[in-house]
Write an enzyme that holds these catalytic residues in place. Structure first.
Site, short mmCIF file in Angstrom:
data_model
loop_
_atom_site.label_atom_id
_atom_site.label_comp_id
_atom_site.label_asym_id
_atom_site.label_seq_id
_atom_site.Cartn_x
_atom_site.Cartn_y
_atom_site.Cartn_z
N SER A 51 0.81 -1.21 0.00
CA SER A 51 0.00 0.00 0.00
C SER A 51 0.86 1.27 0.00
O SER A 51 1.55 1.55 -0.97
CB SER A 51 -0.95 -0.04 1.21
OG SER A 51 -1.87 1.01 1.20
N ASP A 88 10.30 5.55 -9.84
CA ASP A 88 9.87 6.06 -11.14
C ASP A 88 10.44 7.43 -11.45
O ASP A 88 10.61 7.80 -12.61
CB ASP A 88 8.34 6.12 -11.20
CG ASP A 88 7.72 4.78 -11.58
OD1 ASP A 88 8.47 3.77 -11.59
OD2 ASP A 88 6.52 4.74 -11.87
N LYS A 94 -0.62 -4.15 -3.26
CA LYS A 94 -1.92 -3.66 -2.78
C LYS A 94 -2.10 -2.24 -3.32
O LYS A 94 -1.60 -1.28 -2.74
CB LYS A 94 -1.95 -3.69 -1.25
CG LYS A 94 -3.35 -3.62 -0.64
CD LYS A 94 -3.85 -2.21 -0.52
CE LYS A 94 -5.16 -2.15 0.24
NZ LYS A 94 -5.72 -0.77 0.26
#
Length: 528
Positions: free
Chosen positions: A280, A291, A305
């Site tokens: 999460s 990224d 998740k």
């Protein structure tokens, strides 16, 4: 009359509207059951079960919780609770005080580590085989209420009585922070709660004052929590305009979380540690830094998740947490791993599937389809979707120090009980010799005699000595025993400083962050 009216209403609505909406049908079904069923029924339970059944057809993370369950779920994330301010362990059915929180109500009333609590407000809490959760319910209570405690203390003949007024007690989510070497700091985050971003900021400021120029952020076993702390922490490492995460939903549209200003840690090297239980909000933070080419992620593929739940509370304190959108990393990857609606059993076996496929032991066993290929924002490095965050440096599970003997000592509480007895007998001497934890780190050694006593205690508690097991696990046992002693006498960071060097994920992350060339090799644009 009520039954007749109900049936007449159903008939008239059905004639007037052949569509007969599902929500009306549900309401009428409840009324029919309540009025016609042969026996008396608990309509509250029937409605609850119907809600649970509906949610099970959706996804694995849409849930319904009763009022008490809702409180238990949200309390650790709110940042505090009302209680007496102690950290305890159950030792042979006895509530043993590990720590009275500094400045807390128990410490002010004179409760000290080593005290054994017998009762609270005339309710026995020792010698009754009560679970930790049951003990917590008794010790906690409304702010301002009184916990009348009875306790026994070593070398004190009489039972001690304390009148402790409960206060708001903070729940910390930064488990440890320390300087690994002259330039590298380490911060371990166990959850993402209301106060997590502030805790991380405070820990980083303290480490900067000690010379930190590069940082290891440990998110291993962090199951997530609130979204906002993860985006706030990511902001510290990103530049204004960088995307942190976005959510996407056909019904709720797209929401972008963008850094609004330059962070205050833009230049130092950053390594993020993750494993299969990082989920999460942990995946949002690690995915954002990966990224944006701002960190090297080290460890194993995270949980996956990526479904966003919105809470819908009911007046009675119960709550539905309904999935309303999906999380995507800045490159476009959906964090959520695949699932089949209504098949929670298979979803819950995912870790077993990963283990059997060899994913935990070899990166070669992990295969991604070309359709799951994405590229990082700045450098265009290849990253893959399909669920979870795949680290830049894979580290397999290490069983070097594992043995059945070590497992049994740990599982039966032998190590923990030995440490508690040792600390109780030697607390004053150790604290007198090592005033601070760093002195303990440098000077304290677990001796062969201590290991012999551990072995003997194991025999008494049904764990027979295994020479091969001891040989395999000796180094880990030495570290864990020392770390637990340090934790109980000083703080959680002392434990991490002792045990982390034996953790292969930490060791790999430290090697990468210590070597600029190696670090930069992970954060370089692919060759054309």
């Amino acid at each position: 009359m009520l039954v007749v009216a109900t049936l007449s209403l159903i008939a008239s609505v059905t004639r007037a509207d052949n569509r007969f909406s599902p929500e009306r049908k549900l309401v009428y079904a409840e009324q029919i059951i309540a009025n016609y069923y042969v026996d008396d029924i608990d309509t509250t339970a029937a409605v609850r079960d119907a809600i649970v059944a509906m949610l099970k057809t959706l996804d694995p993370h849409s849930t319904y919780t009763e009022p008490e369950e809702t409180k238990e779920l949200t309390e650790p994330l709110e940042g505090n609770f009302s209680g007496i301010g102690i950290r305890f362990q159950m030792v042979k059915d006895t509530v043993y005080v590990i720590e009275a929180i500094a400045g807390g109500p128990s410490e002010r009333m004179g409760i000290i580590p080593g005290d054994r609590l017998i009762s609270c407000n005339d309710t026995l809490i020792s010698g009754v085989k009560m679970k930790n959760s049951g003990i917590l319910k008794i010790l906690r209570g409304p702010r301002g209420s009184v916990a009348a405690l009875k306790a026994v203390r070593k070398n004190v003949a009489d039972t001690l009585e304390f009148r402790v007024v409960r206060e708001e007690i903070p729940i910390y989510s930064v488990d440890a922070s320390y300087m690994v070497n002259d330039s590298v700091g380490y911060v371990a985050v166990s959850r993402f709660a209301a106060s997590t971003a502030e805790e991380v900021e405070k820990a980083m400021a303290d480490l900067k004052n000690k010379g930190m120029r590069h940082i290891i952020i440990d998110l291993m076993d962090n199951g997530g929590g609130y979204l906002r702390p993860s985006t706030d922490i990511a902001d510290k490492f990103l530049r204004r305009g960088d995307m942190v995460v976005y959510t996407e939903s056909p019904k709720n549209g797209t929401s972008n979380y963008i850094s609004e200003k330059d962070g205050d840690f833009l230049d130092g090297r950053v390594v993020v540690l993750v494993n299969q239980f990082s989920a999460s909000a942990s995946e949002i933070l690690s995915g954002a830094l990966q990224d944006n080419d701002r960190a090297v992620v080290v460890g194993r593929r995270t949980f996956g998740k990526g479904l966003v739940q919105r809470p819908f509370p009911f007046p009675d304190g119960s709550m539905i947490r309904l999935t309303v959108s999906r999380y995507h990393t800045p490159s476009g990857r959906c964090i959520q791993k695949p699932y089949t609606a209504g098949d929670d059993e298979d979803y819950n076996r995912d870790m077993l599937h990963r283990l059997r496929s060899g994913e935990f032991s070899s990166s070669d066993s992990i295969h991604f389809a070309d359709s799951l290929l994405y590229h990082t924002v700045r450098l265009g490095r290849p990253v893959y979707g399909g669920g979870g965050i795949m680290p830049d440096k894979f580290v397999p599970i290490d069983t070097t120090y594992y043995s059945d003997y070590y497992r049994d000592l740990l599982a039966k509480g032998v190590i923990n009980n030995y440490v508690i007895d040792f600390v109780e007998a030697n607390r004053k001497a150790i604290l007198g010799k090592y005033k601070k934890s760093d002195a303990f780190d440098r000077g304290f050694t677990v001796t062969g005699e201590m290991l012999d006593k551990l072995v003997e205690q194991g025999r008494k508690e049904g764990v027979e000595y295994d020479e091969e097991g001891m040989a395999a696990s000796r180094e880990m046992l030495l570290a864990v025993i020392k770390g637990l002693i340090g934790r109980d006498l000083y703080d959680q960071s002392t434990y991490r400083r002792t045990v982390n060097p034996l953790n292969p994920v930490f060791a790999e992350g430290l090697e990468i962050i210590n070597n600029p060339e190696l670090y930069n090799s992970y954060l370089s644009a692919p060759k054309k």
